[in-house]
Design a protein around this motif. Sequence first.
Motif, PDB file in Angstrom:
ATOM      1  N   ARG A 273      37.513  51.765  48.528  1.00 24.82           N
ATOM      2  CA  ARG A 273      38.170  50.458  48.493  1.00 24.82           C
ATOM      3  C   ARG A 273      37.847  49.655  49.751  1.00 24.82           C
ATOM      4  O   ARG A 273      37.596  48.442  49.678  1.00 24.82           O
ATOM      5  N   GLU A 274      37.872  50.331  50.896  1.00 28.59           N
ATOM      6  CA  GLU A 274      37.641  49.632  52.159  1.00 28.59           C
ATOM      7  C   GLU A 274      36.182  49.225  52.325  1.00 28.59           C
ATOM      8  O   GLU A 274      35.883  48.114  52.779  1.00 28.59           O
ATOM      9  N   LYS A 275      35.254  50.114  51.975  1.00 33.51           N
ATOM     10  CA  LYS A 275      33.831  49.864  52.223  1.00 33.51           C
ATOM     11  C   LYS A 275      33.189  48.963  51.178  1.00 33.51           C
ATOM     12  O   LYS A 275      32.206  48.283  51.460  1.00 33.51           O
ATOM     13  N   THR A 276      33.744  48.952  49.955  1.00 36.30           N
ATOM     14  CA  THR A 276      33.094  48.200  48.880  1.00 36.30           C
ATOM     15  C   THR A 276      33.910  47.026  48.387  1.00 36.30           C
ATOM     16  O   THR A 276      33.388  46.153  47.703  1.00 36.30           O
ATOM     17  N   GLY A 277      35.191  47.013  48.691  1.00 32.11           N
ATOM     18  CA  GLY A 277      36.045  45.939  48.209  1.00 32.11           C
ATOM     19  C   GLY A 277      36.416  46.095  46.750  1.00 32.11           C
ATOM     20  O   GLY A 277      36.966  45.170  46.139  1.00 32.11           O
ATOM     21  N   ALA A 278      36.139  47.226  46.173  1.00 31.46           N
ATOM     22  CA  ALA A 278      36.421  47.471  44.756  1.00 31.46           C
ATOM     23  C   ALA A 278      37.913  47.706  44.539  1.00 31.46           C
ATOM     24  O   ALA A 278      38.582  48.328  45.356  1.00 31.46           O
ATOM     25  N   SER A 279      38.414  47.204  43.427  1.00 27.52           N
ATOM     26  CA  SER A 279      39.822  47.421  43.057  1.00 27.52           C
ATOM     27  C   SER A 279      39.883  48.596  42.081  1.00 27.52           C
ATOM     28  O   SER A 279      39.885  48.412  40.854  1.00 27.52           O
ATOM     29  N   LEU A 280      39.918  49.768  42.627  1.00 30.60           N
ATOM     30  CA  LEU A 280      39.916  50.969  41.797  1.00 30.60           C
ATOM     31  C   LEU A 280      41.336  51.369  41.446  1.00 30.60           C
ATOM     32  O   LEU A 280      42.217  51.414  42.318  1.00 30.60           O
ATOM     33  N   PRO A 281      41.611  51.682  40.173  1.00 27.78           N
ATOM     34  CA  PRO A 281      42.959  52.138  39.798  1.00 27.78           C
ATOM     35  C   PRO A 281      43.239  53.514  40.390  1.00 27.78           C
ATOM     36  O   PRO A 281      42.319  54.286  40.675  1.00 27.78           O
ATOM     37  N   ASP A 282      44.497  53.815  40.570  1.00 31.20           N
ATOM     38  CA  ASP A 282      44.872  55.084  41.180  1.00 31.20           C
ATOM     39  C   ASP A 282      44.479  56.287  40.332  1.00 31.20           C
ATOM     40  O   ASP A 282      44.285  57.383  40.859  1.00 31.20           O
ATOM     41  N   ASP A 283      44.352  56.092  39.013  1.00 29.27           N
ATOM     42  CA  ASP A 283      44.048  57.225  38.150  1.00 29.27           C
ATOM     43  C   ASP A 283      42.558  57.371  37.836  1.00 29.27           C
ATOM     44  O   ASP A 283      42.175  58.122  36.936  1.00 29.27           O
ATOM     45  N   VAL A 284      41.706  56.645  38.550  1.00 27.43           N
ATOM     46  CA  VAL A 284      40.264  56.742  38.310  1.00 27.43           C
ATOM     47  C   VAL A 284      39.777  58.165  38.612  1.00 27.43           C
ATOM     48  O   VAL A 284      40.249  58.815  39.540  1.00 27.43           O
TER      49      VAL A 284
END
Length: 428
Positions: free
Chosen positions: A284-295
């Motif tokens: 999340r920090e390095k890519t700015g992606a909004s990843l869901p917690d259950d990914v």
Amino acid sequence: MFSPFRDEQGHEKALSDVAWGDLAQLQELEEGFALEFKQTFGPSVRRKIPKIVASFSNSHGGWLIIGIADDSREVCPLPKGSADYSQIIGELCRHHVSPAPRFEVRFLANPQNPETGVVLVRIDEGDFPPYVADGIVEIREGSTSGPADSAALVDLYDRAMRRRQEVERFCRRTVFYPMADDAADDAALFDLYLFHMGPAAEDVHARTRVNEGAAFMQEAFAHNGVECHIQHAHDSLIFRSSQADDMVVPHSAIELFPDASMKLSVPAVMVRGKKRKSALKTLREKTGASLPDDVRLMDASAALQRVTRMASLLDRFVRLSGLSWQEYAVAYELEHMAGVTLWSKDPTYLSYAKTHGILWCATADCLSRVRYLDDGAHDTFRARQFAGSHFFEACGLPLGSPDSEDAALVQALLSTSQDEEMQEPKEE
């Protein structure tokens, strides 16, 4: 398959076991449906060889023995010279028979004069008839070959269809993993199906053949430094890389059948526990992606290492067994892989993911098309390379892309996989 040669117990001998003294057994045999003699290897015989091989392939296989008089069964040794009979016969069939038939050639040297001998050609019943020799479908008719009639052609096409259906049924086999219920949905698997072509093993010898193959498989595991646990199934043996914590983390399994067919099942290396929380934070920090917690996160390098290491066991097994990959049909399958996201701490991947997006498996559960390796296009086939490339490609890695950034990413992840020692994951 029929053999004209027998040992002292009356068992049929394989081509590799035939000795010079066994030729005396031919005195009692007549040319027929599965046996043909040729005294010389002159131009006229060479012209007939593609027709003979095709006819045996379209029937139930057979033996062509060159250097035996077809009337008296007298041994008439051929000069060895610089001729490679295997290559010569192979080239004749390659240019005149389609599809490529399966056969073995052996020059049996005369012990009294090793520069002379007899040529033994063992032809297998073809898996996908009809085999066409110079535009004609030949079948065995008594002790000769002749063109197939319409009824015979229908039978040949039916036989090929049944064979394809048999391969398709094999590619639906499943190896059971005794996982806890809460881990079942997380079992992302890469399956590799390796169907051994040729006649099926007779039931009476099935267990014996599996046990013989088991010794080679155990040797392959030991050579690669992989712990091996064997489990008996009703028609196979299953070799698992571990069994201590299968209820937590499923481990790889190879199922071996009497005819040397195999299924490899490799669970992807998923990132769990504290490592998963840390990996999510980094992505999340390095890519700015909004990843869901259950990914679901998969360790890209460790997963590829596991797949290629287990597939390399198959390469070694085939070599130890004296088999050839050209005898196999191959397919792969993804199970529960859809949506699995690749994780790697490699800076190249993190940079790439920031620019191009995080890589993830965009393919639902599916079975690839079946490749038949006897078509001449897979002479350098290796299970390790096949499994590794298709596994990573299915997971979104841009293999073969002309883009320089894609190529750099592939090289970075492949290098990480090769350089780091494989470590099985531990639940945290």
